[in-house]
Design a protein around this motif. Sequence first.
Motif, PDB file in Angstrom:
ATOM      1  N   ARG A 160      18.157  44.780  34.249  1.00 37.46           N
ATOM      2  CA  ARG A 160      18.905  44.478  35.448  1.00 37.46           C
ATOM      3  C   ARG A 160      17.997  44.594  36.795  1.00 37.46           C
ATOM      4  N   ALA A 161      18.275  43.723  37.463  1.00 38.01           N
ATOM      5  CA  ALA A 161      17.495  43.669  38.986  1.00 38.01           C
ATOM      6  C   ALA A 161      17.661  44.761  39.899  1.00 38.01           C
ATOM      7  N   LEU A 162      17.351  45.207  40.726  1.00 34.43           N
ATOM      8  CA  LEU A 162      17.399  46.310  41.750  1.00 34.43           C
ATOM      9  C   LEU A 162      17.785  45.679  42.991  1.00 34.43           C
ATOM     10  N   LEU A 163      19.023  46.349  43.607  1.00 36.08           N
ATOM     11  CA  LEU A 163      19.299  45.786  44.907  1.00 36.08           C
ATOM     12  C   LEU A 163      19.488  46.988  45.771  1.00 36.08           C
ATOM     13  N   LEU A 164      18.564  46.887  46.812  1.00 36.43           N
ATOM     14  CA  LEU A 164      18.331  48.072  47.787  1.00 36.43           C
ATOM     15  C   LEU A 164      19.147  47.719  48.957  1.00 36.43           C
ATOM     16  N   LEU A 165      20.356  48.681  49.374  1.00 32.95           N
ATOM     17  CA  LEU A 165      21.117  48.141  50.490  1.00 32.95           C
ATOM     18  C   LEU A 165      21.153  49.444  51.531  1.00 32.95           C
ATOM     19  N   GLY A 166      21.553  48.911  52.662  1.00 34.35           N
ATOM     20  CA  GLY A 166      21.716  50.143  53.736  1.00 34.35           C
ATOM     21  C   GLY A 166      21.602  49.594  54.953  1.00 34.35           C
ATOM     22  N   VAL A 167      21.855  50.411  55.766  1.00 37.98           N
ATOM     23  CA  VAL A 167      21.834  50.022  57.428  1.00 37.98           C
ATOM     24  C   VAL A 167      20.507  49.870  57.743  1.00 37.98           C
ATOM     25  N   PRO A 168      20.216  48.945  58.817  1.00 38.17           N
ATOM     26  CA  PRO A 168      18.632  48.810  59.304  1.00 38.17           C
ATOM     27  C   PRO A 168      17.894  50.236  59.416  1.00 38.17           C
ATOM     28  N   GLY A 169      16.600  49.813  59.062  1.00 33.20           N
ATOM     29  CA  GLY A 169      15.788  50.939  59.245  1.00 33.20           C
ATOM     30  C   GLY A 169      16.047  52.341  58.052  1.00 33.20           C
ATOM     31  N   THR A 170      16.382  51.992  57.134  1.00 32.71           N
ATOM     32  CA  THR A 170      16.534  52.984  55.793  1.00 32.71           C
ATOM     33  C   THR A 170      15.475  52.898  55.032  1.00 32.71           C
ATOM     34  N   ALA A 171      14.336  52.276  55.177  1.00 31.07           N
ATOM     35  CA  ALA A 171      13.243  52.239  54.350  1.00 31.07           C
ATOM     36  C   ALA A 171      13.553  51.356  53.142  1.00 31.07           C
ATOM     37  N   LYS A 172      14.379  50.379  53.193  1.00 24.14           N
ATOM     38  CA  LYS A 172      14.627  49.387  52.163  1.00 24.14           C
ATOM     39  C   LYS A 172      13.431  48.540  51.642  1.00 24.14           C
ATOM     40  N   THR A 173      12.811  47.877  52.855  1.00 24.44           N
ATOM     41  CA  THR A 173      11.525  47.143  52.354  1.00 24.44           C
ATOM     42  C   THR A 173      10.374  47.965  52.150  1.00 24.44           C
ATOM     43  N   TRP A 174      10.234  49.129  52.851  1.00 23.42           N
ATOM     44  CA  TRP A 174       8.970  50.269  52.486  1.00 23.42           C
ATOM     45  C   TRP A 174       9.283  50.774  51.084  1.00 23.42           C
ATOM     46  N   VAL A 175      10.628  50.842  50.496  1.00 24.33           N
ATOM     47  CA  VAL A 175      10.792  51.543  49.255  1.00 24.33           C
ATOM     48  C   VAL A 175      10.403  50.282  48.182  1.00 24.33           C
ATOM     49  N   SER A 176      11.054  49.190  48.632  1.00 22.82           N
ATOM     50  CA  SER A 176      10.643  48.028  47.629  1.00 22.82           C
ATOM     51  C   SER A 176       9.290  47.690  47.300  1.00 22.82           C
ATOM     52  N   GLU A 177       8.366  47.631  48.642  1.00 25.08           N
ATOM     53  CA  GLU A 177       7.035  47.227  48.402  1.00 25.08           C
ATOM     54  C   GLU A 177       6.146  48.392  47.712  1.00 25.08           C
ATOM     55  N   HIS A 178       6.671  49.865  47.930  1.00 25.91           N
ATOM     56  CA  HIS A 178       5.957  50.707  47.221  1.00 25.91           C
ATOM     57  C   HIS A 178       6.374  50.532  45.634  1.00 25.91           C
ATOM     58  N   LEU A 179       7.482  50.347  45.482  1.00 25.76           N
ATOM     59  CA  LEU A 179       7.858  50.491  43.872  1.00 25.76           C
ATOM     60  C   LEU A 179       7.029  49.074  43.386  1.00 25.76           C
ATOM     61  N   ALA A 180       7.176  48.078  43.796  1.00 25.71           N
ATOM     62  CA  ALA A 180       6.321  46.912  43.268  1.00 25.71           C
ATOM     63  C   ALA A 180       4.941  47.252  43.127  1.00 25.71           C
ATOM     64  N   ALA A 181       4.230  48.134  44.199  1.00 21.89           N
ATOM     65  CA  ALA A 181       2.745  48.460  44.122  1.00 21.89           C
ATOM     66  C   ALA A 181       2.755  49.530  43.065  1.00 21.89           C
ATOM     67  N   ALA A 182       3.503  50.440  42.708  1.00 25.09           N
ATOM     68  CA  ALA A 182       3.223  51.335  41.669  1.00 25.09           C
ATOM     69  C   ALA A 182       3.730  50.685  40.276  1.00 25.09           C
ATOM     70  N   VAL A 183       4.621  49.898  40.217  1.00 27.01           N
ATOM     71  CA  VAL A 183       5.052  49.322  38.896  1.00 27.01           C
ATOM     72  C   VAL A 183       4.058  48.400  38.338  1.00 27.01           C
TER      73      VAL A 183
END
Length: 382
Positions: free
Chosen positions: A98-121
């Motif tokens: 299953r794919a991952l959807l990061l949801l949240g109000v602005p500025g809760t690090a969604k983009t940040w977490v997504s970038e680091h997850l892709a970098a680590a995986v």
Amino acid sequence: MPATTEATEAAEETAGAPGAAPVGEALRPHAEDAFADELKALAAADDRPRPACWRLSPWAVATYLLGGTLPDGTVITPKYVGPRRIVEVAVTTLATDRALLLLGVPGTAKTWVSEHLAAAVSGDSTLLVQGTAGTPEEAIRYGWNYAQLLAHGPSRDALVPSPVMRAMSDGMTARVEELTRIPADVQDSLITILSEKTLPIPELGQEVQAVRGFNLIATANDRDRGVNDLSSALRRRFNTVVLPLPATPDAEVEIVSRRVDQTGRSLDLPAAPEAIDEIRRVVTVFRELRDGVTTDGRTRLKSPSGTLSTAEAISVVTNGLALAAHFGDGVLRPGDVAAGILGAVVRDPAADRVVWQEYLETVVRERDGWKDFYRACREVSV
Ligand SMILES: Nc1ncnc2c1ncn2[C@@H]1O[C@H](COP(=O)(O)OP(=O)(O)OP(=O)(O)O)[C@@H](O)[C@H]1O
Ligand SMILES: [Mg+2]
């Protein structure tokens, strides 16, 4: 980071000048480059099973995000500050189909977490589709090199793969930013990709099958809900992880000082530790206005229309440090953050100004040790 010869020479030429910044360095390196040392140390220390095509085990990916110390003493800096469970669920999702959807109000690090997850995986965070109202289907599927297409007709050579297609054929992590900004019919092109794990190319009578290791991380903003709702068919293909606002003032202060320190270093600004009192004040103001009540719970406040996110607090402090460095004595003072705070709070000149004035006169003015800040705010408010 490969630097060109010219850039290296230029850097050497200016190296003699006092305080000269290096030339040719990326302003914001990708996560996999900025934290290459940590990723390497983690890979060396990681003896747990890795899913197909993963650079690290799920445990090591979570450690990369949350921070920790490896047996050989290497310190992994925390990238995400928040509940451990959230990161564990996110990483585990990527190891399933299953794919991952990061949801949240602005500025809760969604983009940040997504970038680091892709970098680590996958060791690559650049397979990215930026969602906008104008995102075409080709950005998710594939496009054509028209010169090739006209000259030789449709062929694999004339096909321009999208980042998602490349991730599918190489077993990598693809990222889609701001999924709910993408028009509904274009969003739907993800359905076959996520459920059948294949991307048909009818023009060639072929298909691209996703190889093991492929997955997708999408981010979406809570406030945009309704711009282009996620269809329920697509939503079912995602595991949703909601990123919360920082739970406590201390956690938010930690996030802000950590990020300010990192950004400040790349901009050659003074260190954040000396600015901790001012950071605490910015965070307090933001949290009180966001929550509509003072920290002691005694006074109710009106909330302004802006989001006052952690990300905005980070930029207010970074701007303040830049002011202090270039026009002050290098120490962050109330006057350096006052204008930034005002800019973040007063988005709607009429309504928000009233909210700010009320906060200034009823809360800031009365608070012990906030006299300088009150004065600085009064100066920029008029
Ligand atoms: N819990 C947190 N841990 C670490 N960093 C955080 C946290 N919350 C916010 N940040 C910081 O806030 C900044 C902005 O985050 P980011 O751009 O990822 O937000 P976003 O959720 O994608 O916002 P938007 O909805 O506006 O796209 C980043 O620099 C990030 O480091
Ligand atoms: Mg974002």
